[in-house]
Design an enzyme around this catalytic site. Structure first.
Site, mmCIF file in Angstrom:
data_model
loop_
_atom_site.group_PDB
_atom_site.id
_atom_site.type_symbol
_atom_site.label_atom_id
_atom_site.label_comp_id
_atom_site.label_asym_id
_atom_site.label_seq_id
_atom_site.Cartn_x
_atom_site.Cartn_y
_atom_site.Cartn_z
ATOM 1 N N CYS A 424 0.837 -1.203 0.000
ATOM 2 C CA CYS A 424 0.000 0.000 0.000
ATOM 3 C C CYS A 424 0.873 1.253 0.000
ATOM 4 O O CYS A 424 1.361 1.647 -1.046
ATOM 5 C CB CYS A 424 -0.994 -0.062 1.160
ATOM 6 N N HIS A 562 -3.532 -4.854 0.406
ATOM 7 C CA HIS A 562 -2.875 -5.391 1.603
ATOM 8 C C HIS A 562 -2.826 -6.916 1.512
ATOM 9 O O HIS A 562 -3.746 -7.591 1.972
ATOM 10 C CB HIS A 562 -3.637 -4.967 2.859
ATOM 11 N N GLU A 564 -1.298 -9.035 3.166
ATOM 12 C CA GLU A 564 -1.270 -9.728 4.468
ATOM 13 C C GLU A 564 -2.664 -10.143 4.943
ATOM 14 O O GLU A 564 -2.806 -11.078 5.729
ATOM 15 C CB GLU A 564 -0.580 -8.852 5.534
HETATM 16 N N1 GLN Z 1 -1.873 6.683 2.758
HETATM 17 C C1 GLN Z 1 -1.995 5.948 1.567
HETATM 18 C C2 GLN Z 1 -3.362 6.154 0.906
HETATM 19 O O1 GLN Z 1 -4.279 6.580 1.537
HETATM 20 C C3 GLN Z 1 -1.721 4.479 1.793
HETATM 21 C C4 GLN Z 1 -2.753 3.810 2.624
HETATM 22 C C5 GLN Z 1 -2.278 2.530 3.226
HETATM 23 O O2 GLN Z 1 -1.080 2.249 3.245
HETATM 24 N N2 GLN Z 1 -3.173 1.742 3.768
HETATM 25 O O3 GLN Z 1 -3.539 5.857 -0.251
#
Ligand code: GLN
Length: 610
Positions: A424, A562, A564
């Site tokens: 992410c 994600h 995970e």
């Molecule tokens: N801050 C980033 C976004 O909002 C990544 C979000 C995250 O890592 N869950 O896109």
């Protein structure tokens, strides 16, 4: 029509919530509910919270699921927030996102992993949700002129939600975990609702488990059960007689403490269990089974006849083989660094921790995880904390703090052939790093941390949000990811494909929680410079996986989602397996791919379709 109150409160359950008379019984029941078909196990905590109710409950649920029964866990939280989306992971552990997009807490992750089962928003309730439902009903005239009260209406709503879950998920057994501790002001109405549920459902329908804590003060060197006794007493004061007691403790709970607990709680010794600390939570189901827990629960719920023995034998053998690998000697030793703002709190990255644990077991690697707080290192000094590592993960995160050092970490990995997995925010960091240092877009950044940057390679794209109907909110939950044929991603995911689309490769499903994304106008430039976007949204120009081809880097991959969140003990997550395999090769360069695993190490000539 005169109404005769039923002698037996259970009679009311057949009326499907149609009551209009003034009886004190209030048992709304969803359509299709069959009393006796659905059973309940309720796990309540005493003495203190954070003991692992979710771990106990999911372990027991797994034992029953292995027997071929359908189980539906539900976590009932005392707090008023509607979901976990706004909770600080520092205080509450990670936000676990379900496939349907609900943001929940880490316990739901434990259930999904232990049961290898996707959960939905019906498996998670907060008091905020309960009250909202009651108040909505009240506004729509749902209470027929009565004053709306905690009892019976709020408790009635809780019972209704549990029964609704039982019907929707066709559950043999609903596992109810109440957050917090018995005696907390905020969860009292849940406990009252569950007491009523047991009364209404009748004998052999609801099994109450009290999870308690046995203290072992180092100065005494002896297990003391007084706090546990007081906690159990508190539960009985609430009108609940536990059927089973599980005793959390550091070391195995010995007979003297168990006997006192049995004696003061009216629970026979064969129904008092030690749940002491283990090397891994995955050993707990089998240990509890050996202690006879599943047998006692089946007897209490009168369910022996529903057991599918063949199903249990197969499921158990698979699990035991996983646990043998988990607890046995490992062939390899590797070090993985994880950068993160919440580096001091492991719970904030619980799913990552578990995803690595699964892979370590499958690939026989002892994985030493080092948490790196990037807010404490200068970008120019990252080599000092990375040079002894075999792999690096930059996990998800929000806000600017520490990002320059994260970008420096990505650069170090890319330039030094150190295996890298970006998650992410870590995916976005890899895009920014590539744009700056390979494409020479000096001020490339994300509009999340630099609103004035000329080159927001990572940006909020309003047009995109409109297409997806999200407004300003986050993109949450499961989405399909189309993988490029012959890419590293397609190689890793080959057993998870949902069907082949010929030349385009195949799609897989992963879970998202982000607001920003790659600005499509930079894609051509980034790809021309060698970065491969190997996973995309099937229809929109949303980049979901990036990679460097294996000919250029031993393992460099990032996901806008994600990964995970979908790692399961028996079905480890492919991108993590790839990372651990590459890290083993990094730690022992003399081993051949065959000696590690050819399944997870791509050949260097793998070339993605253009
Ligand atoms: N801050 C980033 C976004 O909002 C990544 C979000 C995250 O890592 N869950 O896109």
């Amino acid at each position: 029509m005169p109404h005769t109150p039923p002698d037996n409160p259970q009679d009311i359950l057949t009326e499907a919530g149609q009551k209009t008379h003034d009886s004190e019984f209030f048992n709304p029941v969803p359509p299709g509910y069959k009393q006796g078909r659905h059973k309940y196990v309720v796990v309540l905590g005493t003495v203190m919270s954070g003991l692992g109710k979710g771990i106990f409950s999911s372990s027991l649920a797994k034992l029953l699921k292995d027997k071929g029964l359908t189980v539906a866990p539900i976590k009932m939280e005392g707090y008023l927030n509607i979901d976990s989306g706004t909770l600080n992971p520092y205080r509450h552990g990670e936000v676990f996102v379900l496939d349907d997009g609900l943001e929940t807490d880490m316990d739901l992750g434990t259930y999904e992993r232990m049961l290898d089962q996707n959960l939905t928003r019906d498996n998670y309730v907060t008091s905020g949700q309960v009250f909202r439902r009651v108040l909505d009903k009240e506004r729509h005239g749902g209470y027929l002129g009565r004053d709306v009260q905690m009892i019976p209406h709020v408790t009635g709503e809780v019972k209704y939600m549990l029964r609704e879950l039982a019907v929707k998920q066709n559950a043999d057994v609903v596992f109810v975990e109440v957050g917090g501790t018995v005696g907390d002001y905020e969860n009292g109405f849940y406990i009252e609702a569950l007491r009523q549920l047991a009364f209404e459902e009748g004998e052999n329908s609801v099994c109450f488990v009290a999870l308690t804590y046995v203290i072992e003060p180092p100065a005494l060197g002896e297990q003391k059960s007084k706090a546990a006794q007081l906690g159990l007493k508190k539960l009985m004061e609430a009108g609940v007689q536990p059927h089973l007691v599980a005793c959390r403790a550091h070391s195995e709970v010995l007979a003297p403490a168990m006997e006192k607990i049995a004696m003061f709680s009216n629970v026979p010794m064969r129904r008092v269990f030690s749940m002491h600390d283990r090397q891994s939570i995955y050993t707990i189901p089998e240990d509890l089974r050996n202690a006879g827990l599943d047998r006692e629960v089946l007897s209490l719920l009168d369910m022996h006849s529903r057991v599918n023995q063949a199903h249990e034998d197969t499921a158990r053998e698979q699990w035991r083989s996983f646990v043998r690998k988990l607890t046995g000697d490992r062939k390899h030793k590797i070090r993985i660094g994880i950068t993160g703002k919440y580096a001091s709190l492991r719970d904030a990255y619980a799913s990552i921790d578990k995803a690595i644990e699964h892979c370590g077991s499958h690939l026989s690697a002892d994985v030493d995880v080092e948490w790196i707080d990037t807010t404490k290192i200068e970008p120019t000094h990252v080599d000092r904390v990375l040079k002894h590592l075999d792999g690096v993960i930059v996990p998800g995160g929000f806000g600017q703090r520490g990002t320059e050092s994260k970008i420096a970490c990505v650069r170090y990995c890319r330039e030094n052939d150190l295996p890298y997995l970006g998650i992410c925010l870590g995916f976005q960091m890899a895009v920014i790093e590539y744009a700056r240092n390979v494409c020479n877009i000096d001020d490339a950044s994300s509009s999340e941390f630099d609103a004035n940057t000329k080159h927001a390679v990572i940006d909020i794209l309003p047009e995109q949000k409109q297409i997806e109907g999200l407004g300003g909110s986050m993109r949450l939950g499961g989405q399909d990811v189309q993988l490029k044929a012959n890419s590293l991603a397609a190689f890793l995911y080959r057993e998870r494909s949902q069907g082949d689309d010929g030349k385009l490769g195949y799609t897989v499903r992963e879970r998202f929680r982000h607001r920003y994304e790659v600005d499509p106008s930079y894609i051509e430039q980034l790809e021309a410079a060698g970065l491969v976007f190997s996973g995309r949204h099937p229809k929109q120009p949303i980049m979901q996986i990036l990679e460097l081809p294996p000919s250029k880097h031993p393992y460099f991959i990032g996901a806008q989602f994600h990964p995970e969140l979908t790692g399961r003990p028996l079905r480890p997550q492919p991108m993590f397996m790839g990372l651990v395999a590459a890290a083993i090769r990094h730690a022992s360069p003399n081993l051949t791919a065959e000696q590690i695993t050819t399944r997870w190490l791509p050949k260097a000539d793998l070339q993605p379709a253009s």
